[in-house]
Write an enzyme that holds these catalytic residues in place. Structure first.
Site, PDB file in Angstrom:
ATOM      1  CG  HIS A  90      -5.081 -55.077  18.318  1.00 33.99           C
ATOM      2  ND1 HIS A  90      -3.873 -55.669  18.610  1.00 33.99           N
ATOM      3  CD2 HIS A  90      -5.304 -54.171  19.301  1.00 33.99           C
ATOM      4  CE1 HIS A  90      -3.391 -55.137  19.716  1.00 33.99           C
ATOM      5  NE2 HIS A  90      -4.244 -54.233  20.159  1.00 33.99           N
ATOM      6  CG  HIS A  92      -4.574 -56.400  24.378  1.00 32.10           C
ATOM      7  ND1 HIS A  92      -5.114 -55.354  25.086  1.00 32.10           N
ATOM      8  CD2 HIS A  92      -3.978 -55.853  23.286  1.00 32.10           C
ATOM      9  CE1 HIS A  92      -4.861 -54.209  24.453  1.00 32.10           C
ATOM     10  NE2 HIS A  92      -4.181 -54.487  23.355  1.00 32.10           N
ATOM     11  CG  ASP A 115      -0.812 -77.399   8.795  1.00 31.12           C
ATOM     12  OD1 ASP A 115       0.070 -77.872   8.067  1.00 31.12           O
ATOM     13  OD2 ASP A 115      -1.605 -78.093   9.468  1.00 31.12           O
ATOM     14  CG  HIS A 155       0.238 -53.627  22.009  1.00 30.06           C
ATOM     15  ND1 HIS A 155       0.136 -52.682  21.032  1.00 30.06           N
ATOM     16  CD2 HIS A 155      -1.025 -53.840  22.453  1.00 30.06           C
ATOM     17  CE1 HIS A 155      -1.125 -52.318  20.901  1.00 30.06           C
ATOM     18  NE2 HIS A 155      -1.846 -53.008  21.737  1.00 30.06           N
ATOM     19  CE1 TYR A 209      -6.048 -79.116   4.743  1.00 30.22           C
ATOM     20  CE2 TYR A 209      -8.420 -79.067   5.056  1.00 30.22           C
ATOM     21  CZ  TYR A 209      -7.203 -79.672   5.258  1.00 30.22           C
ATOM     22  OH  TYR A 209      -7.131 -80.821   5.969  1.00 30.22           O
TER      23      TYR A 209
HETATM   24 ZN   LIG Z   1      -3.888 -53.149  21.873  1.00 30.36          ZN
END
Ligand SMILES: [Zn+2]
Length: 215
Positions: A90, A92, A115, A155, A209
């Site tokens: 995660h 930002h 890709d 977010h 790959y």
């Molecule tokens: Zn966050």
């Protein structure tokens, strides 16, 4: 896994995906209903294998001296509902979060996007931290997409991978294409890639790959 997850946080810093402590990596412990995640509020240069936190798939602390990341419930929800996922990230990151702020998917207008993402990078719902709503939004959105990245509205970015390194790569690539498509937009309308060409690019990249999509 503690060593891997601790070390991968340095990649978030290296690729300029995080400010202060706002970003986290987790990794499923192979063969166990457990995952390793960043401790909450600890700066990236203080992360060690020892201060990583181990949680069960309900997000409960199993091992560790620190509280787990405040995003632990979202990571746990993904591991519970997507058994093929071995890593979650995660951030930002700036450009991707700017697309999320507008609630606009990033259109597939670069071969590198075809890709890695197999199409557009989708937007998930607005969700408040504190319950399962972020996790539900991630899983519901990614279930219908080849993309390993979702822009959660207003977010930021969540990415998944077969392991934590693959999820980090998706987060790096997501920010890279978000920036390029943003720049392209400043001078006109980027050209879409035909769906059949997207399919061929995705198929070749994922197979040649050997970096098979987690899904
Ligand atoms: Zn966050």
């Amino acid at each position: 896994m503690r060593t891997t997850v601790a070390a991968l946080h340095a990649e978030l810093v290296r690729y300029d995906l995080v400010a202060w402590t706002a970003g986290n990596v987790s990794g499923r412990v192979p063969g166990e209903d457990l995952f390793v995640i960043k401790p909450s509020g600890v700066s990236y240069d203080e992360l060690t294998p020892e201060n990583m936190v181990v949680c069960d798939l309900d997000g409960n602390l199993v091992e560790g001296a620190h509280a787990p990341s405040s995003d632990t419930a979202a990571h746990a929800y993904v591991y519970r509902h997507m058994p093929e996922v071995g890593g979650v990230v995660h951030t930002h990151s700036t450009y991707a979060s700017a697309w999320a702020a507008r609630g606009e998917p990033i259109p597939c207008v670069l071969t590198a996007m075809a890709d890695e993402f197999g199409g557009e990078i989708p937007v998930g719902p607005f969700a408040l931290i504190g319950d399962d709503s972020i996790g539900q939004g991630i899983v519901a959105t990614l279930a219908g997409h080849r993309s390993p990245a979702v822009l959660m509205q207003n977010h930021g970015v969540f990415t998944i991978g077969k392991d934590p390194k693959a999820a980090v790569k998706a987060a790096v690539m997501c920010e890279d294409v978000a920036r390029t498509v943003h720049v392209a937009r400043q001078l006109g309308e980027p050209l879409p890639i035909k769906p059949e060409h997207v399919d061929r690019l995705y198929d070749r990249y994922q197979n040649v790959y050997g970096q098979r999509s987690p899904r």
